[in-house]
Motif scaffolding. Structure first.
Motif, short mmCIF file in Angstrom:
data_model
loop_
_atom_site.label_atom_id
_atom_site.label_comp_id
_atom_site.label_asym_id
_atom_site.label_seq_id
_atom_site.Cartn_x
_atom_site.Cartn_y
_atom_site.Cartn_z
N LEU A 99 56.16 0.72 -1.38
CA LEU A 99 56.66 -0.37 -2.38
C LEU A 99 56.46 -1.70 -2.57
N ALA A 103 59.58 -3.73 -7.14
CA ALA A 103 60.38 -2.03 -7.60
C ALA A 103 60.69 -2.06 -5.90
N LEU A 155 59.62 1.47 -12.09
CA LEU A 155 58.60 0.81 -11.54
C LEU A 155 57.43 0.61 -11.73
N GLY A 159 56.49 -4.36 -10.54
CA GLY A 159 58.31 -4.08 -10.12
C GLY A 159 59.38 -4.90 -10.98
#
Length: 287
Positions: A99, A103, A155, A159
């Motif tokens: 990620l 996020a 998300l 983010g």
């Protein structure tokens, strides 16, 4: 059984026999990857650096996560002692590593507040639809809403902004340092410190002046003492004792206020508070 699990089991049996009951429970975990990682984490359970090494060696994607992010993962792991919840978290490790930072920070904050059964449901949804998560770094695809996390916060590829930490020096006269920490429902943290001549003004006075009226979902804790001797605990104006899930936010707050080194936090474990001291590498229980 892979080599790393076998080595961890051997080291525990030879040098850490007090951990054998936990090792027996781990042996019942059906998933071989989870069983291996849990055995390695048990071997290094007294060392944050050792646990970080286990995570990054087993999940290369986590090598891109900074020290604070890894410590947050470890705090979540420690706060969920059942093998089922830990297996669920282990299944999420590759996703967390891929990620984007913003996020990931948001996801960790959400995971911090999950009950074990919620953590397990999140992992199950991930197992059913991993492709969307794995495209987290695809600029064109972006990052879809995290299954099992806060449904009101999607998300995006960039983010959401990471929770903010703000610090206010309230000043005051007197030789006694004190302070307060508030953790908002959004994850934002505000810490304030001041000085007073005695028991007045109270922690509640300070929190009311600096934080305003208590909001839904907000958690507040008092700080006794200054740099090198700070104690985070339940005081007047507090909403209760901190829990392990509050530790990442408290850590950031104390660091922002210059109070982290040598700090102690009274954490509620079941119905009894226990003391944890910041060692420079993580939180360690003290008697």
């Amino acid at each position: 059984m892979d080599k790393r699990e076998a080595l961890a089991r051997n080291q525990i049996e030879l040098h850490q026999p007090e951990k054998l009951p936990e090792l027996v429970a781990i042996e019942k975990v059906a998933d071989p990857e989870s069983r291996s990682v849990q055995a390695q984490m048990l071997l290094h359970s007294g060392s944050v650096d050792g646990m970080k090494s286990v995570l990054t060696s087993n999940f290369p994607a986590l090598q891109n996560v900074d020290a604070h992010g890894l410590e947050s993962v470890i705090n979540i792991y420690r706060a969920n002692p059942t093998s089922e919840a830990r297996s669920a978290l282990i299944r999420l490790m590759p996703v967390l590593g891929r990620l984007p930072e913003g996020a990931r920070n948001h996801a960790l904050e959400q995971l911090n507040s999950m009950m074990p059964q919620d953590l397990q449901r999140t992992a199950q949804r991930l197992a059913e639809s991993p492709i969307a998560w794995m495209s987290a770094n695809d600029d064109a695809a972006g990052v879809p809403k995290a299954p099992g996390l806060n449904p009101s916060k999607s998300l995006s590829s960039d983010g959401p902004p990471a929770p903010k930490v703000t610090y206010t020096d309230a000043g005051g006269d007197g030789p006694h340092p004190y302070g307060g920490i508030t953790i908002k429902q959004s994850g934002d943290v505000h810490v304030t410190t001041g000085r007073r001549p005695g028991g007045r003004p109270s922690h509640q006075d300070l929190m009311n002046n600096q934080f305003g009226r208590l909001q839904i979902g907000e958690r507040r804790f008092g700080i006794e003492g200054g740099a090198g001797s700070a104690l985070v605990t339940k005081t007047s104006g507090s909403t209760g004792f901190p829990t392990r899930s509050d530790l990442p936010a408290i850590e950031r707050a104390l660091a922002e206020a210059g109070r982290l080194e040598g700090a102690i936090v009274h954490v509620m474990e079941g119905s009894v508070p226990m003391a944890l001291r910041w060692t420079g590498a993580g939180w360690e229980r003290i008697e």
